[in-house]
Design a protein around this motif. Structure first.
Motif, mmCIF file in Angstrom:
data_model
loop_
_atom_site.group_PDB
_atom_site.id
_atom_site.type_symbol
_atom_site.label_atom_id
_atom_site.label_comp_id
_atom_site.label_asym_id
_atom_site.label_seq_id
_atom_site.Cartn_x
_atom_site.Cartn_y
_atom_site.Cartn_z
ATOM 1 N N GLU A 236 6.234 3.386 8.718
ATOM 2 C CA GLU A 236 5.558 2.628 7.667
ATOM 3 C C GLU A 236 6.522 1.577 7.133
ATOM 4 N N TRP A 237 6.253 0.342 7.489
ATOM 5 C CA TRP A 237 7.143 -0.782 7.222
ATOM 6 C C TRP A 237 7.610 -0.816 5.771
ATOM 7 N N PHE A 238 6.692 -0.586 4.833
ATOM 8 C CA PHE A 238 7.032 -0.757 3.419
ATOM 9 C C PHE A 238 8.142 0.187 2.977
ATOM 10 N N ARG A 239 8.319 1.313 3.665
ATOM 11 C CA ARG A 239 9.337 2.278 3.249
ATOM 12 C C ARG A 239 10.751 1.813 3.566
ATOM 13 N N TYR A 240 10.893 0.945 4.557
ATOM 14 C CA TYR A 240 12.224 0.600 5.050
ATOM 15 C C TYR A 240 12.627 -0.834 4.759
ATOM 16 N N ASN A 241 11.745 -1.592 4.127
ATOM 17 C CA ASN A 241 12.017 -2.995 3.804
ATOM 18 C C ASN A 241 11.472 -3.274 2.399
ATOM 19 N N PRO A 242 12.062 -2.650 1.369
ATOM 20 C CA PRO A 242 11.471 -2.715 0.025
ATOM 21 C C PRO A 242 11.432 -4.106 -0.578
ATOM 22 N N PRO B 198 12.579 -8.561 0.449
ATOM 23 C CA PRO B 198 13.009 -9.439 1.546
ATOM 24 C C PRO B 198 14.506 -9.321 1.813
ATOM 25 N N GLY B 199 14.849 -9.096 3.072
ATOM 26 C CA GLY B 199 16.242 -9.025 3.473
ATOM 27 C C GLY B 199 16.943 -7.721 3.158
ATOM 28 N N VAL B 200 16.244 -6.777 2.540
ATOM 29 C CA VAL B 200 16.834 -5.481 2.173
ATOM 30 C C VAL B 200 16.247 -4.404 3.077
ATOM 31 N N TYR B 201 17.113 -3.630 3.730
ATOM 32 C CA TYR B 201 16.664 -2.600 4.661
ATOM 33 C C TYR B 201 17.335 -1.274 4.329
ATOM 34 N N ALA C 36 2.358 -3.195 5.762
ATOM 35 C CA ALA C 36 3.278 -4.166 5.172
ATOM 36 C C ALA C 36 3.630 -3.775 3.744
ATOM 37 N N PRO C 37 4.850 -4.084 3.298
ATOM 38 C CA PRO C 37 5.201 -3.851 1.898
ATOM 39 C C PRO C 37 4.402 -4.785 0.987
ATOM 40 N N SER C 38 4.281 -4.425 -0.262
ATOM 41 C CA SER C 38 3.445 -5.192 -1.189
ATOM 42 C C SER C 38 3.911 -6.632 -1.329
ATOM 43 N N THR D 156 10.335 -10.572 11.545
ATOM 44 C CA THR D 156 11.707 -10.374 11.060
ATOM 45 C C THR D 156 12.035 -8.897 10.983
ATOM 46 N N PHE D 157 11.101 -8.119 10.438
ATOM 47 C CA PHE D 157 11.347 -6.676 10.364
ATOM 48 C C PHE D 157 11.464 -6.062 11.756
ATOM 49 N N MET D 158 10.574 -6.448 12.662
ATOM 50 C CA MET D 158 10.618 -5.898 14.016
ATOM 51 C C MET D 158 11.917 -6.276 14.721
ATOM 52 N N ARG D 159 12.408 -7.486 14.476
ATOM 53 C CA ARG D 159 13.678 -7.889 15.094
ATOM 54 C C ARG D 159 14.824 -7.033 14.574
ATOM 55 N N GLU D 160 14.852 -6.799 13.268
ATOM 56 C CA GLU D 160 15.906 -5.956 12.695
ATOM 57 C C GLU D 160 15.799 -4.523 13.230
ATOM 58 N N LEU D 161 14.568 -4.021 13.291
ATOM 59 C CA LEU D 161 14.352 -2.653 13.770
ATOM 60 C C LEU D 161 14.771 -2.514 15.229
ATOM 61 N N ALA D 162 14.322 -3.431 16.066
ATOM 62 C CA ALA D 162 14.631 -3.344 17.501
ATOM 63 C C ALA D 162 16.100 -3.582 17.774
#
Length: 978
Positions: A671-677, A679-682, A708-710, A731-737
């Motif tokens: 769940e994307w919103f849990r790991y990217n609260p 912008p730019g914070v992971y 997606a996060p809120s 951007t999130f997928m790039r950081e994750l991968a």
């Protein structure tokens, strides 16, 4: 009477009384007085020290001593008149004028009897440290008159090695090391006042003292001290980063830097040390922080100091050292060759340790007489070598014209070749065909070996990649004994990323054994997809770009891999690249039969959300487009299951069950919103542990990334749907991968996007073209950092509803996705073929069950109906080379759970546990037999233990709430696979 001669006139004169009086009272006293001014002990020397050189204010004076020793007094340092004399101590002892150790031996055994027991010579001899190897005579400087403020003593080097030569003076009742400078033949030291005794020594090699920058490295290489954390400070000395507590059981240091958001902030040092209030606050803050977190001390790694502030920096460091010492803590300072504008002598005097990073920036850096040796010769005469720790990195250096970057050894090896290319672009070969595979870039990336520094390097485009291996590390370790420094710090070492021979180099250091250079080769293997055993293996030189193979006789999916070897091909380390190909069956697989009639969709308006149109047939591609060639990424079958590894962190139990039933894939929804609260914070939370634990067991991972996060979603969305801008998801997928490159094998891009609550809520938001834009952005992002990862289109939910608001029929939506370009932005097509209360092989058009009429008459209720529908659409749109990945399927039953079916899942009472087990096994068998199905992920493993037996998800599970096995568990475990 005897005749005697008459006395002469001279005799008569000498014998006269008057003459005797003249001799007695005049001549004898004159002779006695004159003798006082004659050698060997003239009265002038004793009373006026006329044998000492006169030095006085306003003039430069050089006093020459024995053996070429000289003492220089600068005019500015002379405070008045004085006389000085340099002599050899114990010069009456044979050989003592050449070897001060002879005097020390004689003095300490009582043989130097010419010196009083309380003389400075005897006291200094008895106080000589046992670890000092005297390499010169000991020289005494006699001073009469006003002592100068400073003086410079110059001593000959003779045959001494300058790298190990130090100058010691007798000062305040002890032998003290002093900084020095040197030439080819002499060594000089400037001291305050005049040295009473002075000598040169040769440092002895020290026992290796090893430290590391992480607890993992410290444990693996036997290090005693670790630099466990690095935090930044502001201009008041307050720490701006979160501080972790010191690890237990080790001597841990806290490193302080001035790097904020990746930028060296020289202004912070300037503002700190220029303001006395800031200095006081910083000292107090740093000492309290260090002590509270349980660290042994601090390491200062501050950069960007102006030469004009060198004195202020020394004052700050001195205050910090005093405060730390009062608390029983220590201070280390990190200084490198770029920081020679710092006052090394003053800093070395107050710090407990000076850490000198020697980072590789050129192949010749560590060759004999190279930059490292030249710098160390200078540094060990600025700072007492007993305080010096050299710092090396296990990483490889990537040197460009503008910068030097560092990467792990294994990642650097992967740069030797970029990819394997097949001579047949479609990847299809008949049995016995010749397969030509070419490694791109391998010729231009030729590997070289520098004999002087024992270092491998190669060119990668315009960059030079310098590898750190056991042999290059053994050359660096020679510097420890060459300069007899106190220890070694090893940074960036990791068991799964660094050359293992580095540990060998460390283990054999004291035995003076050089580690043999690696023997690099490329191992090519040909194996069946998903097989651990290769069918053929070839060892080739790195410079061989092309290999020839014969296609196997047996139909199937195969892979050719190129793996790096460091021992001439005996063992393999890392796969540089792979190429996949297919040997097809002699007769083509038949097109699935009993295919349902597809809901027609428009061919011109891909963005139509209602899905209603006419005139299209699934067996004819509605849009004529050029068919590009595809690779075979994801073209294999596999056994998977979805688990909740976020809530249930008992990985041994959950992943152990995956292994126990013989499955090689696990799916976890992210769940994307849990790991990217924001912008730019992971904050990757449990994902790191999940990946590590699955990798350790050899289980492949599928991440399905949703919600997606809120901050990224459109205003007014009522459900956790997609972002306003696909680029934020990319951007999130790039950081994750990037974080899990090579460790997470597949990514599913969203989930059931044809259903309103998965796409932001009601309001006619469902739109296949918009989804493909999201997929396109995510596909590029993942592939940019992990080209081997499989990207799967989000699986659709089978539904008979097709109003564009609540849902769009999955078959219609899939066609709309293809019309929007789906085929170009995925490696496989996701599917959720639910079976409800129907067997997996049942034909939706003809199947009936007398016991129940629910869930009949539409392909959405049937596993086979959904699968064949999707396959036909893929064939119709020219995408038959891809596989359907079943990312969720299953049959629900409440049998044995002791609960009634959840609302909306009443059909779960129609199935028994035995039927559930049989249906699931048959579904896997069908998927494998079709030949166009990828890994299948059963829904689910452990949702009953997580959510309870009454939850609707528990009915699909293969274990009960107490983790007891249901019939499906045993059936899957015993099912034949592969």
């Amino acid at each position: 009477m005897e005749n005697r001669p008459k006395p002469s006139k001279l005799a008569k004169f000498l014998q006269s009384k008057r003459t005797q009086q003249i001799i007695e009272f005049v001549l004898v006293p004159l002779l006695l007085l004159s003798s006082l001014f004659l050698p060997p002990a003239a009265l002038g020397d004793r009373l006026f020290h006329w044998d000492h050189t006169l030095a006085k204010a306003g003039q430069d004076t050089v006093i020459d001593g024995p053996d070429g020793v000289s003492l220089a007094i600068a005019s500015a340092d002379a405070t008045g008149k004085c006389r000085l004399l340099v002599e050899t101590v114990g010069e009456d002892i044979p050989g003592a004028d050449r070897d001060g150790s002879l005097f020390v031996t004689a003095a300490t055994t009582g043989a130097a009897s010419d010196y009083a027991d309380d003389s400075v010579e005897i006291i200094a001899a008895e106080a000589m440290p046992s670890d000092l190897d005297i390499s010169s005579a000991i020289y005494h400087v006699s001073l009469y008159g006003n002592e100068p403020d400073a003086s410079t003593i110059t001593l000959p080097l003779d045959d001494s090695e300058i790298e190990l030569t130090d100058v010691y003076v007798w000062e305040d009742g002890a032998w003290t090391w002093v900084p020095s400078s040197y030439s080819d033949e002499t060594i000089s030291a400037t001291v305050s006042g005049v040295p009473e005794l002075v000598m040169t020594t040769q440092a002895a090699s020290t026992v290796l003292s090893l430290s590391a920058d992480s607890s993992e490295a410290a444990s693996a290489i036997g290090a005693r001290t670790i630099f466990a954390a690095s935090v930044a400070i502001d201009e008041t000395g307050s720490v701006v980063d979160e501080i972790s507590a010191a690890p237990e059981g080790v001597q841990a240091m806290l490193t302080i830097n001035n790097v904020i958001d990746g930028v060296v902030r020289s202004d912070l040092i300037t503002n700190l040390i220029s303001n006395p209030d800031n200095v006081s606050a910083a000292v107090a803050s740093l000492v309290n922080t260090c002590k509270a977190a349980g660290y042994e001390g601090l390491e200062l790694n501050l950069d960007g100091l102006s030469a004009d502030l060198a004195d202020e920096y020394v004052a700050f460091v001195s205050s910090l050292a005093d405060a730390l010492h009062e608390q029983g803590l220590v201070l280390a300072i990190n200084l490198d060759e770029e920081q020679t504008n710092y006052d090394w002598q003053a800093l070395g005097a107050v710090a407990d340790a000076i850490r000198i990073p020697l980072m590789t920036t050129d192949v010749a850096d560590f060759s004999p007489t190279g930059k490292a040796e030249t710098f160390m010769t200078w540094a060990t005469h600025q700072v007492n070598r007993s305080k010096v720790e050299l710092v090396f990195s296990a990483d490889a250096a990537i040197v460009s014209d503008s910068a030097v970057n560092y990467t792990s050894y294994y990642d650097a090896l992967l740069l030797l070749g970029s990819e394997l290319a097949l001579d047949n672009s479609n990847g299809l070969y008949e049995p016995g065909d010749t397969i030509i595979v070419t490694m791109a870039d391998v010729e231009s990336n030729a590997l070289f070996y520098d004999e002087e520094s024992l270092t491998y390097y190669f060119n990668n485009g315009d960059d030079t990649v310098i590898l750190e291996t056991g042999s290059s590390m053994s050359r660096k370790l020679n510097l420890l004994s060459q300069f007899a420094v106190a220890g070694l710090g090893l940074e960036d070492w990791a068991e799964d990323a660094s050359d293992p021979d580095i540990v060998v180099a460390l283990d054999t250091y004291t035995d003076d054994i050089a580690v043999s250079a690696a023997q690099y080769a490329m191992i090519y293997t040909l194996s069946e997809q998903d097989s651990a055993e290769p069918e053929a293996t070839v060892v080739a030189q790195l410079t061989d770009p092309e290999q020839s193979w014969t296609a196997p006789n047996n139909p199937g999916e195969y892979v050719i891999s190129a793996l790096i070897s460091t021992d001439g091909g005996e063992t393999a380390l890392e796969a540089v690249a792979t190429a996949e190909f297919i040997v097809p069956s002699p007769t083509p697989s038949p097109t699935p039969t009993n295919t349902p009639t597809l809901t027609p969709v428009p061919t011109a308006a891909a963005s139509t959300s209602s899905g209603s149109s006419s005139g299209s047939d699934a067996t004819t591609a509605p849009v004529a487009t050029a068919v590009p060639s595809y690779g075979s990424t994801g073209n294999y079958f596999g056994y998977g299951i979805q688990a909740d590894l976020i809530t249930d962190t008992n990985y041994d139990r959950t992943l152990g069950a995956v292994s126990d039933i013989g499955f090689n894939w696990v799916k976890q929804q992210v769940e994307w919103f849990r790991y990217n609260p924001s912008p730019g914070v992971y904050d990757w939370g449990a994902l790191d542990a999940i990946v590590d634990q699955a990798n350790a067991r050899g289980i492949n991972i599928l991440f399905s990334v949703v919600k997606a996060p809120s901050w990224a979603r459109p205003a007014g969305d009522t459900d956790q749907g997609p972002p306003s801008d696909p680029a934020t998801y990319a951007t999130f997928m790039r950081e994750l991968a990037a974080r899990y490159a090579g460790r997470v094998q597949a990514y599913e891009i969203w989930n059931e996007q044809n259903l309103y609550y998965e796409w932001g809520g009601l309001g006619n938001k469902l739109n296949a073209a918009n989804y493909v834009e999201l997929l396109k952005a995510a596909y590029s992002a993942v592939k940019s950092v992990d080209s081997s990862a499989v990207v799967i289109s989000g699986a659709l939910t089978p539904t008979g509803v097709n109003d564009g608001n609540i849902a769009i029929d999955d078959r219609a939506y899939l066609e709309q996705m293809y019309q929007a370009g789906l085929r170009y932005y995925c490696d496989a097509v996701g599917a959720h073929p639910s079976g409800y209360n129907n067997p997996p092989d049942a034909d939706w058009q003809t199947y009936s069950d007398p016991s129940t009429s629910a869930c009949k008459g539409h392909p959405s209720w049937f596993f086979r109906g959904t699968m064949e529908s999707y396959r036909n659409i893929m064939v119709a749109y020219g995408d038959s080379s891809k596989r359907v990945w079943v990312t969720e399927f299953g049959w629900a039953t409440v049998d044995g759970l002791g609960v009634s079916p959840a609302t909306g899942y009443e059909y779960a009472s129609d199935n028994t546990e035995a039927e559930q087990a049989a249906f699931i096994v048959q579904a896997y068998q069908l998927g494998k037999s079709w030949g166009w199905v990828g890994p299948m992920f059963l829904w689910n493993l452990n949702f009953a233990p997580v959510a309870g037996n009454a939850d609707e998800k528990a009915a699909f599970g293969i274990v009960r709430g107490d983790w007891s096995a249901r019939a499906a568990y045993s059936a899957l475990r015993d099912m034949a696979k592969w």
